[in-house]
Motif scaffolding. Structure first.
Motif, mmCIF file in Angstrom:
data_model
loop_
_atom_site.group_PDB
_atom_site.id
_atom_site.type_symbol
_atom_site.label_atom_id
_atom_site.label_comp_id
_atom_site.label_asym_id
_atom_site.label_seq_id
_atom_site.Cartn_x
_atom_site.Cartn_y
_atom_site.Cartn_z
ATOM 1 N N ILE A 11 9.591 1.098 6.106
ATOM 2 C CA ILE A 11 8.466 1.594 6.902
ATOM 3 C C ILE A 11 7.969 0.613 7.974
ATOM 4 O O ILE A 11 7.757 1.021 9.112
ATOM 5 N N ALA A 13 -5.313 2.755 -0.423
ATOM 6 C CA ALA A 13 -3.980 2.409 0.063
ATOM 7 C C ALA A 13 -3.788 2.908 1.490
ATOM 8 O O ALA A 13 -3.290 2.186 2.358
ATOM 9 N N PHE A 14 -4.223 4.147 1.751
ATOM 10 C CA PHE A 14 -4.112 4.689 3.114
ATOM 11 C C PHE A 14 -4.898 3.824 4.095
ATOM 12 O O PHE A 14 -4.417 3.483 5.173
ATOM 13 N N PHE A 26 3.525 6.057 -2.642
ATOM 14 C CA PHE A 26 4.737 6.693 -3.182
ATOM 15 C C PHE A 26 4.752 6.701 -4.706
ATOM 16 O O PHE A 26 5.730 7.130 -5.302
ATOM 17 N N PHE A 30 -5.739 0.759 3.769
ATOM 18 C CA PHE A 30 -5.128 -0.562 3.849
ATOM 19 C C PHE A 30 -3.883 -0.535 4.739
ATOM 20 O O PHE A 30 -3.675 -1.452 5.550
ATOM 21 N N ILE A 31 -3.071 0.528 4.617
ATOM 22 C CA ILE A 31 -1.882 0.661 5.467
ATOM 23 C C ILE A 31 -2.312 0.627 6.923
ATOM 24 O O ILE A 31 -1.777 -0.112 7.750
ATOM 25 N N HIS A 40 -5.353 5.644 -4.026
ATOM 26 C CA HIS A 40 -4.581 6.274 -2.950
ATOM 27 C C HIS A 40 -5.354 6.214 -1.633
ATOM 28 O O HIS A 40 -4.790 5.918 -0.584
ATOM 29 N N ILE A 54 -1.461 5.685 12.955
ATOM 30 C CA ILE A 54 -0.505 6.781 12.752
ATOM 31 C C ILE A 54 0.674 6.351 11.880
ATOM 32 O O ILE A 54 1.425 7.190 11.419
ATOM 33 N N MET A 55 0.795 5.034 11.630
ATOM 34 C CA MET A 55 1.862 4.605 10.716
ATOM 35 C C MET A 55 1.648 5.158 9.310
ATOM 36 O O MET A 55 2.584 5.269 8.535
ATOM 37 N N THR A 56 0.381 5.520 8.973
ATOM 38 C CA THR A 56 0.145 6.109 7.644
ATOM 39 C C THR A 56 0.834 7.463 7.518
ATOM 40 O O THR A 56 1.104 7.922 6.424
ATOM 41 N N ALA A 91 12.872 2.864 0.782
ATOM 42 C CA ALA A 91 11.911 3.643 1.567
ATOM 43 C C ALA A 91 10.697 2.788 1.929
ATOM 44 O O ALA A 91 10.214 2.827 3.062
ATOM 45 N N ALA A 103 0.829 -1.195 0.000
ATOM 46 C CA ALA A 103 0.000 0.000 0.000
ATOM 47 C C ALA A 103 0.870 1.254 0.000
ATOM 48 O O ALA A 103 0.577 2.234 -0.681
ATOM 49 N N PHE A 104 1.983 1.215 0.751
ATOM 50 C CA PHE A 104 2.870 2.376 0.776
ATOM 51 C C PHE A 104 3.512 2.587 -0.586
ATOM 52 O O PHE A 104 3.749 3.730 -1.003
ATOM 53 N N VAL A 162 3.755 8.268 8.969
ATOM 54 C CA VAL A 162 5.210 8.194 9.133
ATOM 55 C C VAL A 162 5.937 8.700 7.876
ATOM 56 O O VAL A 162 5.637 8.274 6.775
ATOM 57 N N MET A 177 -3.590 -2.859 7.910
ATOM 58 C CA MET A 177 -2.517 -3.854 7.997
ATOM 59 C C MET A 177 -1.663 -3.636 9.241
ATOM 60 O O MET A 177 -1.277 -4.571 9.932
ATOM 61 N N PHE A 178 -1.357 -2.367 9.545
ATOM 62 C CA PHE A 178 -0.505 -2.117 10.702
ATOM 63 C C PHE A 178 -1.246 -2.386 12.006
ATOM 64 O O PHE A 178 -0.648 -2.788 12.992
ATOM 65 N N ILE A 195 -4.398 3.067 17.519
ATOM 66 C CA ILE A 195 -3.739 4.364 17.318
ATOM 67 C C ILE A 195 -2.383 4.173 16.644
ATOM 68 O O ILE A 195 -2.062 4.836 15.659
ATOM 69 N N ILE A 196 -1.583 3.218 17.163
ATOM 70 C CA ILE A 196 -0.257 2.999 16.570
ATOM 71 C C ILE A 196 -0.403 2.607 15.108
ATOM 72 O O ILE A 196 0.279 3.130 14.229
ATOM 73 N N GLY A 249 8.340 8.142 5.846
ATOM 74 C CA GLY A 249 9.329 7.127 5.467
ATOM 75 C C GLY A 249 10.359 7.611 4.461
ATOM 76 O O GLY A 249 11.542 7.333 4.598
ATOM 77 N N LEU A 250 9.890 8.376 3.476
ATOM 78 C CA LEU A 250 10.809 8.819 2.430
ATOM 79 C C LEU A 250 11.766 9.882 2.966
ATOM 80 O O LEU A 250 12.949 9.890 2.623
#
Lengths: 159, 254
Positions: free
Chosen positions: A87, B121-122, A21, B124-125, B118, B199-201, A83, A16-17, B203, B128-129, B195-196, B205-206
């Protein structure tokens, strides 16, 4: 089963990330596999090592290697793979619990968790730095070697 | 190729790289390689995350310097990858100006993934987390909803050009409000996990990856800038999450 499911979740989240990106269509799965690999290394090494900072370091080393190798193979930037795979290893839980302890007034626990989270972030950075620098060094040595062989073949052996 | 055309091509490619999430050192390196491959005698390039300065010299001509300010940055690694590919190609076989500009235009207008993808995807992130950190199926459903909420909120605030930190504070606020409320209503007992997970969405990362890679490449200025951006975003998320936790929990008794 307990070892497989986190890897699958990490894979799903990485996939998904990769979409967030805007990673090229044909590299989506490859980059998401990096997330799975990191988690797999973490889970497998957990059987032997109990210190989780070391575990995060090993997992980061694995995904950095994976990213560097794939970037060379597919001729695309390393970031695409790195990247996304990084994550699932970001210590989101650590940041959250640090904050939670502080607002609950448990300063000692907050500081302990905070330092632990910092150490994990440090392990991620060190893992990437170690592999990237090594790969760069190897590449430069090889380039130097091949250009020397081209220019000064009469000197015989070259590095 | 004239000096104006050369600087135009190099600058356009640099702008696309920098505004779509490439590392700073990559922008400098690519622009330098392109300029030399297209026939520049010297090319000096200075890039920071918000500005590109390019100065090229052709044989027997006055040097030309251009500056470009980057106003908006987003993440589109397809464009980074394509420009990277194009710059490799230029180094092997220099093309003429017209073709190059046409190719750059094509890359600049490559569509990103459709909007609904998009949003999904958010969601789903986040889902999943939530599962990843040990949540149940119900928890992951709540995570899914929070993910959609955060994506819509970020886009609405992005449209009004709200600053990144405020956007992330509100994102954390949404995640934590929904999770605390769901716990208060008795839907779930894993408030922390939800919550954790959600909020990973948020993060960055890049930013983390690029900051580390810029520092390795010796570009400390850009590396530190990105690193501090990542750190402040982390702090903003924590601050946003903290507010409902302190204010709402007394009412819900969570």
């Amino acid at each position: 089963m307990n070892y497989i499911t986190p890897c699958l979740y990490a894979f799903g989240a990485s996939l998904a990330f990769a979409i967030v990106f805007n990673i090229p269509r044909n590299k989506l799965l490859l980059s998401a596999l990096g997330g799975l690999l990191g988690q797999l290394v973490y889970v497998v090494c957990q059987l032997v090592i109990s210190n989780d900072v070391i575990l995060y370091l090993l997992a980061t080393i694995a995904i950095s290697l994976y990213a560097e190798v794939l970037a060379r193979l597919t001729k695309s930037p390393t970031t695409i793979y790195l990247a996304v795979a990084l994550i699932p290893l970001v210590p989101g839980g650590g940041i959250y619990y640090t904050m939670l302890y502080f607002i609950n007034g448990e300063m000692d626990l907050g500081i302990t968790t905070g330092v632990h989270t910092l150490l994990i972030s440090g392990a991620l950075a060190v893992g990437i730095i170690m592999i990237s620098s090594t790969v760069n060094l190897v590449r430069k040595v090889m380039l130097r070697g091949s250009s020397k062989i081209g220019k000064k073949r009469k000197h015989g052996k070259n590095a | 190729m004239t000096i104006t055309q050369l600087s135009h091509v190099a600058m356009e490619m640099g702008v696309i790289l920098l505004s779509n999430g490439a590392e700073t050192y990559r922008v400098e390196e690519s622009m330098h390689r392109i300029s030399i491959a297209l026939g520049a005698k010297e090319a000096e390039i200075f890039v920071v995350p918000t500005t590109i300065i390019l100065s090229v010299t052709l044989e027997g001509e006055v040097p030309l310097t251009r500056t470009q300010r980057i106003h908006s940055r987003k993440i589109d690694l397809t464009k980074v990858s394509e420009i990277n590919h194009l710059s490799r190609q230029i180094c092997y076989e220099p093309t003429n100006y017209k073709d190059l500009i046409a190719e750059i235009r094509r890359i600049d207008t490559i569509p990103s993934y459709p909007y609904y993808l998009h949003v999904l995807a958010f969601a789903f992130i986040s889902q999943m987390f939530t599962l990843f950190f040990g949540g149940s199926l119900v928890d992951s459903g709540i995570g899914f909803l929070i993910g959609i909420g955060i994506k819509l909120q970020m886009d609405i605030m992005g449209r009004f050009e709200a600053n990144v930190f405020f956007t992330n504070i509100v994102g954390g606020l949404i995640a934590s409000t929904v999770a605390v409320t769901a716990t208060g209503l008795g839907l779930t007992t894993n408030m922390n996990t939800i919550i954790i997970g959600s909020i990973m969405t948020l993060v960055p990362g890049l930013a983390i990856t690029n900051s580390i890679r810029d520092i390795i490449a010796g570009d400390y200025l850009s590396g530190l800038t990105k690193g501090i951006e990542a750190l402040l975003i982390g702090a903003a998320i924590a601050a946003g999450v903290a507010v409902p936790l302190s204010l709402l929990r007394p009412f819900w008794g969570g």
